[in-house]
Design an enzyme around this catalytic site. Structure first.
Site, PDB file in Angstrom:
ATOM      1  N   ASN A  97      -5.867  47.334   7.959  1.00 41.16           N
ATOM      2  CA  ASN A  97      -6.808  46.518   8.728  1.00 41.16           C
ATOM      3  C   ASN A  97      -6.030  45.451   9.487  1.00 41.16           C
ATOM      4  O   ASN A  97      -4.863  45.204   9.217  1.00 41.16           O
ATOM      5  CB  ASN A  97      -7.843  45.874   7.803  1.00 41.16           C
ATOM      6  CG  ASN A  97      -8.689  46.905   7.087  1.00 41.16           C
ATOM      7  OD1 ASN A  97      -8.628  47.074   5.873  1.00 41.16           O
ATOM      8  ND2 ASN A  97      -9.494  47.626   7.856  1.00 41.16           N
ATOM      9  N   ASP A 111     -10.933  39.828   0.182  1.00 39.85           N
ATOM     10  CA  ASP A 111     -10.971  39.250   1.527  1.00 39.85           C
ATOM     11  C   ASP A 111     -12.397  38.825   1.874  1.00 39.85           C
ATOM     12  O   ASP A 111     -12.836  38.913   3.030  1.00 39.85           O
ATOM     13  CB  ASP A 111     -10.432  40.233   2.560  1.00 39.85           C
ATOM     14  CG  ASP A 111     -10.020  39.548   3.866  1.00 39.85           C
ATOM     15  OD1 ASP A 111      -9.850  38.310   3.868  1.00 39.85           O
ATOM     16  OD2 ASP A 111      -9.899  40.238   4.893  1.00 39.85           O
ATOM     17  N   HIS A 116      -1.575  41.157  10.305  1.00 42.12           N
ATOM     18  CA  HIS A 116      -2.004  40.875  11.681  1.00 42.12           C
ATOM     19  C   HIS A 116      -0.800  40.955  12.608  1.00 42.12           C
ATOM     20  O   HIS A 116      -0.513  40.041  13.381  1.00 42.12           O
ATOM     21  CB  HIS A 116      -2.673  39.501  11.746  1.00 42.12           C
ATOM     22  CG  HIS A 116      -3.971  39.443  10.999  1.00 42.12           C
ATOM     23  ND1 HIS A 116      -5.143  39.947  11.519  1.00 42.12           N
ATOM     24  CD2 HIS A 116      -4.264  38.963   9.767  1.00 42.12           C
ATOM     25  CE1 HIS A 116      -6.116  39.766  10.627  1.00 42.12           C
ATOM     26  NE2 HIS A 116      -5.607  39.180   9.557  1.00 42.12           N
TER      27      HIS A 116
END
Length: 389
Positions: free
Chosen positions: A211, A265, A187
């Site tokens: 991602n 996840d 992130h």
């Protein structure tokens, strides 16, 4: 106790004997008719919830921890890290405490949960890299705050995902690494220099690479290329067929090679029937028949993963063109190695007797777990499950 099966990496038929939680021997035997594949118990470093149980709801309970544990055992996962994500300090503390108490009170949970993954709150605040993490609680690293969380967890936080561009992140990474916590980058919108500084400080992993990023990036350089190219970083990937396009997954696995690790996840909606559900994230989500989990308002926007690791292993073989043995390695010995779980991830004398026995057709298709063994005891059998229906 004895188990027979076919090794996923070599195809060799073996008999494994174990007692008192430990493998005593692995012996080659003749070919066995209808023998399952057999591998070390699967390891998932990122589990947010499953089967309606949630580590990131308003309150985390012992029932959540036990429920996720049992659901994962039925999918062949013998070791996993409950993942607590960004939130208020109070909510994070409550979740960590509940997980720690469940580990202490349940022998099964304690055997399956060697640590906790803290994903956030020290992440990028930008749309895209932030993903579904609540912007209101994103903040810079705070060692005093982290130390309080580590105490609440009973010193169980073993993996931390953070963005290295946050103020104070580099010295924070150094402290984490010195204390024995594995540091992962995720992130993030970090520059090449910030990623390199993080690795030099002790970061060794990238979280669900590809991602948690901007939808549009410069062709080069960018933080995905930088992490793929950095030989000091292992990387986890979500191979569920939805988070990464097949050709993207294939290229990324080729780049990371034996440092690629699979994670689910998975969130609480995993293992549930297709349909619409209320969610703390995105208000309402839809679980589609093909396993894709999206916001109900926009089916193009993912709302997390709804699949356990068994699905990801099979999908990686089919979509990325890797062998079954490679997919099993990415779900056993590799996560064990990066986390320092020295007695997990291998089928060898003296290792912990965690086993997954499963069927997977040569032509591809769905993977079926036959039996899951935890510390030399069968804790899931599909025959037992069928007998209860």
């Amino acid at each position: 106790m004895k188990w027979r099966g076919r090794l996923a990496d070599t195809g060799t038929y073996v008999e494994i004997t174990a007692e008192e939680s430990v493998i005593r021997s692995v012996t080659e035997i003749d070919e066995q008719e209808n023998a399952p594949w057999i591998s070390p118990g699967w390891i998932d470093l990122q589990v947010n919830g499953f089967a309606g149980f949630d580590f990131n709801g308003e309150v985390t309970t012992a029932e959540d921890v036990i429920g996720v544990t049992n659901a994962n055992l039925a999918r062949g996962v013998t070791t996993y890290l409950p993942t607590v994500i960004t939130g208020s300090s109070k909510r994070i503390t409550q979740a960590l405490t509940a997980i720690a108490e469940a580990c202490d009170s349940s022998e099964k949970v304690g055997a399956c949960v060697p640590g906790i993954h803290l994903e956030g709150p020290y992440l990028s605040e930008e749309d895209g890299p932030r993903g579904a993490h609540d912007k209101a609680y994103i903040r810079n690293p705070d060692w005093t705050e982290f130390a309080e969380w580590q105490a609440a967890s009973g010193n169980r936080i073993r993996l931390v995902t953070l963005a290295p561009e946050r103020d104070g992140a580099i010295p924070f990474i150094s402290k984490l690494a010195e204390s024995g916590v594995v540091v992962s980058l995720g992130h993030t919108k970090a520059t090449t220099e910030q990623i390199e500084a993080a690795v030099k400080a002790g970061a060794v992993l990238s979280t669900h690479l590809g991602n948690g990023s901007h939808p549009m990036l410069p062709r080069h350089p960018n933080y995905i290329w930088d992490q793929l190219a950095n030989d000091g970083l292992w990387a986890t990937f979500i191979p569920d067929g939805h988070h990464l396009a097949p050709n993207v997954l294939k290229a990324m696995l080729r780049a990371k090679r034996d440092k690629a690790i699979f994670v689910s996840d998975c969130v609480k909606f995993g293992g549930m029937p297709a349909g619409r559900y209320k969610s703390n994230i995105g208000s309402e989500v839809e679980l589609h028949p093909n396993g894709r989990l999206t916001t109900a308002a926009n089916p193009d926007i993912l709302a997390g993963s709804a699949q356990a690791l068994d699905w990801g292993i099979a999908a990686a073989v089919q979509l990325a063109g890797i062998s079954l043995g490679e997919a099993i390695e990415a779900s056993t010995i590799r996560p064990a190695t990066v986390m320092g779980f020295s007695r997990l991830g291998k089928l060898a004398e003296g290792m912990t007797a965690n086993l997954t026995l499963f069927d997977y057709p040569d032509s591809g298709g769905k993977l079926h777990v036959r039996e899951t063994v935890l510390h030399a005891k069968t804790v899931y059998s599909n025959l037992e499950a069928e007998g209860k229906n």
